[in-house]
Design a protein around this motif. Structure first.
Motif, PDB file in Angstrom:
ATOM      1  N   GLY A 207       0.813  -1.215   0.000  1.00  0.00           N
ATOM      2  CA  GLY A 207       0.000   0.000   0.000  1.00  0.00           C
ATOM      3  C   GLY A 207       0.842   1.259   0.000  1.00  0.00           C
ATOM      4  O   GLY A 207       0.481   2.264  -0.623  1.00  0.00           O
ATOM      5  N   VAL A 208       1.990   1.220   0.691  1.00  0.00           N
ATOM      6  CA  VAL A 208       2.889   2.376   0.699  1.00  0.00           C
ATOM      7  C   VAL A 208       3.434   2.624  -0.700  1.00  0.00           C
ATOM      8  O   VAL A 208       3.458   3.765  -1.187  1.00  0.00           O
ATOM      9  CB  VAL A 208       4.051   2.152   1.695  1.00  0.00           C
ATOM     10  CG1 VAL A 208       5.091   3.255   1.536  1.00  0.00           C
ATOM     11  CG2 VAL A 208       3.528   2.126   3.116  1.00  0.00           C
ATOM     12  N   PHE A 209       3.864   1.571  -1.378  1.00  0.00           N
ATOM     13  CA  PHE A 209       4.407   1.729  -2.726  1.00  0.00           C
ATOM     14  C   PHE A 209       3.364   2.284  -3.693  1.00  0.00           C
ATOM     15  O   PHE A 209       3.686   3.022  -4.621  1.00  0.00           O
ATOM     16  CB  PHE A 209       4.945   0.395  -3.249  1.00  0.00           C
ATOM     17  CG  PHE A 209       6.268   0.000  -2.662  1.00  0.00           C
ATOM     18  CD1 PHE A 209       7.396   0.780  -2.874  1.00  0.00           C
ATOM     19  CD2 PHE A 209       6.396  -1.136  -1.887  1.00  0.00           C
ATOM     20  CE1 PHE A 209       8.625   0.434  -2.335  1.00  0.00           C
ATOM     21  CE2 PHE A 209       7.622  -1.501  -1.345  1.00  0.00           C
ATOM     22  CZ  PHE A 209       8.740  -0.711  -1.560  1.00  0.00           C
ATOM     23  N   HIS A 210       2.101   1.937  -3.479  1.00  0.00           N
ATOM     24  CA  HIS A 210       1.037   2.425  -4.352  1.00  0.00           C
ATOM     25  C   HIS A 210       0.759   3.905  -4.148  1.00  0.00           C
ATOM     26  O   HIS A 210       0.310   4.587  -5.063  1.00  0.00           O
ATOM     27  CB  HIS A 210      -0.253   1.635  -4.106  1.00  0.00           C
ATOM     28  CG  HIS A 210      -0.192   0.230  -4.613  1.00  0.00           C
ATOM     29  ND1 HIS A 210      -0.986  -0.788  -4.107  1.00  0.00           N
ATOM     30  CD2 HIS A 210       0.577  -0.338  -5.577  1.00  0.00           C
ATOM     31  CE1 HIS A 210      -0.700  -1.904  -4.743  1.00  0.00           C
ATOM     32  NE2 HIS A 210       0.229  -1.658  -5.637  1.00  0.00           N
ATOM     33  N   ARG A 211       1.028   4.414  -2.922  1.00  0.00           N
ATOM     34  CA  ARG A 211       0.607   5.778  -2.602  1.00  0.00           C
ATOM     35  C   ARG A 211       1.735   6.751  -2.295  1.00  0.00           C
ATOM     36  O   ARG A 211       1.476   7.938  -2.081  1.00  0.00           O
ATOM     37  CB  ARG A 211      -0.373   5.737  -1.422  1.00  0.00           C
ATOM     38  CG  ARG A 211      -1.754   5.300  -1.831  1.00  0.00           C
ATOM     39  CD  ARG A 211      -2.679   5.160  -0.643  1.00  0.00           C
ATOM     40  NE  ARG A 211      -2.518   3.857  -0.004  1.00  0.00           N
ATOM     41  CZ  ARG A 211      -3.181   3.467   1.088  1.00  0.00           C
ATOM     42  NH1 ARG A 211      -4.025   4.308   1.663  1.00  0.00           N
ATOM     43  NH2 ARG A 211      -2.988   2.276   1.611  1.00  0.00           N
ATOM     44  N   ASP A 212       2.970   6.280  -2.253  1.00  0.00           N
ATOM     45  CA  ASP A 212       4.086   7.182  -1.966  1.00  0.00           C
ATOM     46  C   ASP A 212       5.211   6.947  -2.972  1.00  0.00           C
ATOM     47  O   ASP A 212       5.953   5.966  -2.864  1.00  0.00           O
ATOM     48  CB  ASP A 212       4.601   6.952  -0.547  1.00  0.00           C
ATOM     49  CG  ASP A 212       5.671   7.968  -0.163  1.00  0.00           C
ATOM     50  OD1 ASP A 212       5.932   8.883  -0.970  1.00  0.00           O
ATOM     51  OD2 ASP A 212       6.236   7.838   0.945  1.00  0.00           O
ATOM     52  N   PRO A 213       5.365   7.836  -3.943  1.00  0.00           N
ATOM     53  CA  PRO A 213       6.420   7.669  -4.940  1.00  0.00           C
ATOM     54  C   PRO A 213       7.825   7.787  -4.356  1.00  0.00           C
ATOM     55  O   PRO A 213       8.801   7.422  -5.015  1.00  0.00           O
ATOM     56  CB  PRO A 213       6.149   8.806  -5.941  1.00  0.00           C
ATOM     57  CG  PRO A 213       5.366   9.816  -5.173  1.00  0.00           C
ATOM     58  CD  PRO A 213       4.552   9.044  -4.188  1.00  0.00           C
ATOM     59  N   ALA A 214       7.943   8.285  -3.117  1.00  0.00           N
ATOM     60  CA  ALA A 214       9.262   8.402  -2.491  1.00  0.00           C
ATOM     61  C   ALA A 214       9.778   7.070  -1.958  1.00  0.00           C
ATOM     62  O   ALA A 214      10.963   6.943  -1.643  1.00  0.00           O
ATOM     63  CB  ALA A 214       9.216   9.426  -1.357  1.00  0.00           C
ATOM     64  N   ALA A 215       8.892   6.077  -1.846  1.00  0.00           N
ATOM     65  CA  ALA A 215       9.308   4.767  -1.332  1.00  0.00           C
ATOM     66  C   ALA A 215      10.170   4.057  -2.372  1.00  0.00           C
ATOM     67  O   ALA A 215       9.739   3.854  -3.505  1.00  0.00           O
ATOM     68  CB  ALA A 215       8.082   3.930  -0.988  1.00  0.00           C
ATOM     69  N   ARG A 216      11.386   3.660  -1.974  1.00  0.00           N
ATOM     70  CA  ARG A 216      12.329   3.075  -2.932  1.00  0.00           C
ATOM     71  C   ARG A 216      12.432   1.561  -2.830  1.00  0.00           C
ATOM     72  O   ARG A 216      12.515   0.871  -3.841  1.00  0.00           O
ATOM     73  CB  ARG A 216      13.715   3.694  -2.743  1.00  0.00           C
ATOM     74  CG  ARG A 216      13.768   5.198  -3.012  1.00  0.00           C
ATOM     75  CD  ARG A 216      15.189   5.714  -2.891  1.00  0.00           C
ATOM     76  NE  ARG A 216      15.720   5.464  -1.546  1.00  0.00           N
ATOM     77  CZ  ARG A 216      16.990   5.659  -1.193  1.00  0.00           C
ATOM     78  NH1 ARG A 216      17.856   6.089  -2.095  1.00  0.00           N
ATOM     79  NH2 ARG A 216      17.400   5.437   0.045  1.00  0.00           N
ATOM     80  N   ASN A 217      12.428   1.029  -1.599  1.00  0.00           N
ATOM     81  CA  ASN A 217      12.558  -0.421  -1.453  1.00  0.00           C
ATOM     82  C   ASN A 217      11.911  -0.857  -0.141  1.00  0.00           C
ATOM     83  O   ASN A 217      11.601  -0.030   0.736  1.00  0.00           O
ATOM     84  CB  ASN A 217      14.025  -0.848  -1.516  1.00  0.00           C
ATOM     85  CG  ASN A 217      14.886  -0.127  -0.503  1.00  0.00           C
ATOM     86  OD1 ASN A 217      14.713  -0.288   0.705  1.00  0.00           O
ATOM     87  ND2 ASN A 217      15.810   0.709  -0.995  1.00  0.00           N
ATOM     88  N   THR A 218      11.734  -2.156   0.006  1.00  0.00           N
ATOM     89  CA  THR A 218      11.019  -2.699   1.157  1.00  0.00           C
ATOM     90  C   THR A 218      11.740  -2.413   2.467  1.00  0.00           C
ATOM     91  O   THR A 218      11.113  -2.078   3.474  1.00  0.00           O
ATOM     92  CB  THR A 218      10.838  -4.216   0.980  1.00  0.00           C
ATOM     93  OG1 THR A 218      10.080  -4.461  -0.202  1.00  0.00           O
ATOM     94  CG2 THR A 218      10.097  -4.812   2.166  1.00  0.00           C
TER      95      THR A 218
END
Length: 273
Positions: free
Chosen positions: A11-22
């Motif tokens: 869900g974070v990856f879907h809504r935050d483009p700043a997220a780079r990796n797990t």
């Protein structure tokens, strides 16, 4: 437990483009840490271990800057972005895929026992600093603008801004409202659609400009009709073209008009506000 954690990370990856990796999401997103700790404290609360639940909630607030009462009910894939200063009250209910930004308060307006905090249905987005107060319902897909104060129910798909919160946009299509079709036609003529400045966070000033634009369009039509009648009667009117608007006219305004290039045909400009 672990499938829910994986779901939260997706869900974070879907809504935050700043997220780079797990690994980065696991270690540097306090909004997720607050939600995971809340799930434990909520179970303790349900098992009548109230003091332990509140203590874990207090530790979570100290760790993340996010205060979620252990009695609050959170759905799946809830995302608290940035998170600092978020407060969620005891009887708040948050549906699946809700997004909250920093400084949001889901608070109460009464000291009476019972339901006194808001219910946010699926896919609601609450902007930074917004306050949603009382036992109200923010229906599915609604958006609350930053720093708004909402104290009344909000219909599905609506966008609410201001203090007190007012609805500035609802999910309508041209088939629902013929006025939308007319406004789009006006926008095509003038090259400026104030009603579509931002579908996620409408600009009230731009919307006011859009209303003025619609009025000007109606006046233009009336003037054209009047000129046509006068010319049909032999009058010599409306023969001169209006002054052509150029980019240089807006050099000191901060507006960046889009003017036609050589060979293009365009009657007006599109101010990017």
């Amino acid at each position: 437990m672990f499938p829910r954690i994986k779901e939260d990370i997706k869900g974070v990856f879907h809504r935050d483009p700043a997220a780079r990796n797990t690994f980065e999401v696991l270690t540097n997103y306090p909004g997720l840490h607050a939600i995971w700790l809340h799930r434990i404290s909520h179970k303790l609360w349900k098992h009548d271990l109230k003091w332990l639940a509140r203590t874990l909630s207090t530790f979570s607030r100290w760790l993340t800057g996010i205060e979620i009462h252990p009695g609050a009910t959170l759905g799946r894939r809830v995302f608290i972005d940035h998170g600092m200063g978020v407060v969620i009250g005891e009887t708040a209910v948050i549906g699946d895929d809700v997004t909250l930004y920093h400084g949001v308060t889901l608070g109460g307006t009464s000291w009476k026992a019972g339901k006194r905090h808001p219910t946010l249905e699926k896919n609601v987005v609450v902007g930074a600093g917004a306050k949603v107060l009382g036992p109200i319902v923010i229906a599915e897909g609604a958006k609350i603008g930053s720093n708004s104060v909402v104290v009344k129910d909000t219909p599905a798909g609506a966008t609410v801004v201001g203090i007190p919160g007012r609805i500035v946009k609802t999910q309508k299509t041209a088939s629902d409202d013929p006025q939308i079709t007319r406004r789009h036609q006006i926008a095509e003529k003038y090259g400026f659609d104030a009603y579509a400045v931002s579908t996620d966070n409408p600009d009230p000033v731009a919307n006011a400009m859009g209303v003025m634009l619609e009025h000007i369009h109606q006046m233009d039509n009336k003037v054209e009709e009047l000129c046509g009648v006068i010319r049909a009667m032999g009058g010599d009117v409306c023969t001169d073209n209006l002054h052509a608007i150029k980019a240089e006219d807006f050099a000191d305004t901060g507006i960046d008009p889009v003017v036609p290039q050589q060979g293009e045909v365009q009657d007006d400009f599109d101010p990017k506000i």
